[in-house]
Design a protein around this motif. Structure first.
Motif, PDB file in Angstrom:
ATOM      1  N   UNK A  33       1.128  -1.178  -0.018  1.00 47.74           N
ATOM      2  CA  UNK A  33      -0.045  -0.072   0.127  1.00 47.74           C
ATOM      3  C   UNK A  33       0.963   1.291   0.186  1.00 47.74           C
ATOM      4  N   UNK A  34       0.759   1.878  -1.058  1.00 46.10           N
ATOM      5  CA  UNK A  34       1.707   3.076  -1.156  1.00 46.10           C
ATOM      6  C   UNK A  34       1.020   4.522  -0.818  1.00 46.10           C
ATOM      7  N   UNK A  35       1.704   5.545  -0.439  1.00 46.88           N
ATOM      8  CA  UNK A  35       1.121   6.881  -0.158  1.00 46.88           C
ATOM      9  C   UNK A  35       0.393   7.518  -1.453  1.00 46.88           C
ATOM     10  N   UNK A  64       8.895   3.829   2.620  1.00 48.15           N
ATOM     11  CA  UNK A  64       8.031   4.757   2.594  1.00 48.15           C
ATOM     12  C   UNK A  64       6.591   4.288   2.062  1.00 48.15           C
ATOM     13  N   UNK A  65       6.597   3.049   1.872  1.00 45.85           N
ATOM     14  CA  UNK A  65       5.158   2.454   1.955  1.00 45.85           C
ATOM     15  C   UNK A  65       4.451   2.716   3.214  1.00 45.85           C
ATOM     16  N   UNK A 135       5.910  -1.832  -6.998  1.00 44.17           N
ATOM     17  CA  UNK A 135       6.661  -2.170  -5.703  1.00 44.17           C
ATOM     18  C   UNK A 135       6.436  -3.666  -5.107  1.00 44.17           C
ATOM     19  N   UNK A 136       5.451  -4.029  -5.249  1.00 43.52           N
ATOM     20  CA  UNK A 136       5.089  -5.452  -4.711  1.00 43.52           C
ATOM     21  C   UNK A 136       6.216  -6.539  -5.427  1.00 43.52           C
ATOM     22  N   UNK A 137       6.415  -6.330  -6.781  1.00 41.05           N
ATOM     23  CA  UNK A 137       7.207  -7.071  -7.738  1.00 41.05           C
ATOM     24  C   UNK A 137       8.623  -6.957  -7.188  1.00 41.05           C
ATOM     25  N   UNK A 138       8.999  -5.677  -6.944  1.00 41.98           N
ATOM     26  CA  UNK A 138      10.424  -5.508  -6.463  1.00 41.98           C
ATOM     27  C   UNK A 138      10.725  -6.231  -5.060  1.00 41.98           C
ATOM     28  N   UNK A 139       9.732  -6.183  -4.359  1.00 43.79           N
ATOM     29  CA  UNK A 139       9.881  -6.815  -2.940  1.00 43.79           C
ATOM     30  C   UNK A 139       9.853  -8.127  -3.003  1.00 43.79           C
ATOM     31  N   UNK A 140       8.868  -8.714  -3.721  1.00 40.89           N
ATOM     32  CA  UNK A 140       8.704 -10.276  -3.970  1.00 40.89           C
ATOM     33  C   UNK A 140      10.162 -10.718  -4.609  1.00 40.89           C
ATOM     34  N   UNK A 141      10.566 -10.044  -5.618  1.00 46.71           N
ATOM     35  CA  UNK A 141      12.036 -10.510  -6.163  1.00 46.71           C
ATOM     36  C   UNK A 141      13.039 -10.489  -5.382  1.00 46.71           C
TER      37      UNK A 141
END
Length: 155
Positions: A33-35, A64-65, A135-141
């Motif tokens: 969840x992003x600002x 920052x999320x 952002x989810x893609x980056x974190x999962x990877x």
């Protein structure tokens, strides 16, 4: 430039997975969840971002999320339920532990198993269109890569 969210009315989490096409290891998923005005020049689909930049983005996203969560389903469970269902399960697990409960899920891809009573939209190549999915893609990877590197070091 990526659009932050698919819609602007409900609290939205972007969701993506990593490891679905791999021959070994678990599948990881993230929900973010992003600002409203989140922005980073390097943010894009994790497959389009260099490893060094992905690691930089991971720190930026996690700092920052508004909320983020990463979950995994291990290879034994993947073998039992199949990789597609395992991907959905990992996404559900990530959404389960978000500190902010979303009212809408933006899902990368063309299929998803509905999660509780939360509306969702599947978006093909969503990680190249929406910042929360990217952002989810980056974190999962990055979390999966970190896990696999640690596995590689086990004697």
């Amino acid at each position: 430039m990526l659009i932050n969210t698919y819609q602007n009315i409900l609290i939205e989490a972007g969701c993506d997975e990593a490891g679905r096409g791999c021959y070994a290891g678990p599948v990881f998923a993230a929900a973010v969840v992003l600002p409203q005005y989140f922005y980073h020049t390097l943010l894009n689909d994790s497959k389009q971002v260099k490893e060094k930049d992905r690691n930089e983005l991971r720190i930026f996203i996690e700092q920052n999320a508004l909320a983020f969560a990463v979950a995994k389903v291990d290879n034994d469970e993947i073998d039992k339920i199949n990789i597609l269902k395992a991907s959905f399960k990992a996404m559900h697990k990530a959404v389960d532990v978000l500190k902010i409960k979303p009212q809408f899920l933006a899902i990368d891809g063309n299929r998803f198993l509905p999660y509780k009573n939360i509306q969702h939209q599947c978006i093909v190549k969503g990680d190249g269109k929406y910042a929360n999915i990217a952002a989810a893609s980056i974190l999962a990877k990055t979390h999966r890569d970190e896990f696999m590197l640690k596995l590689d070091k086990i004697p």
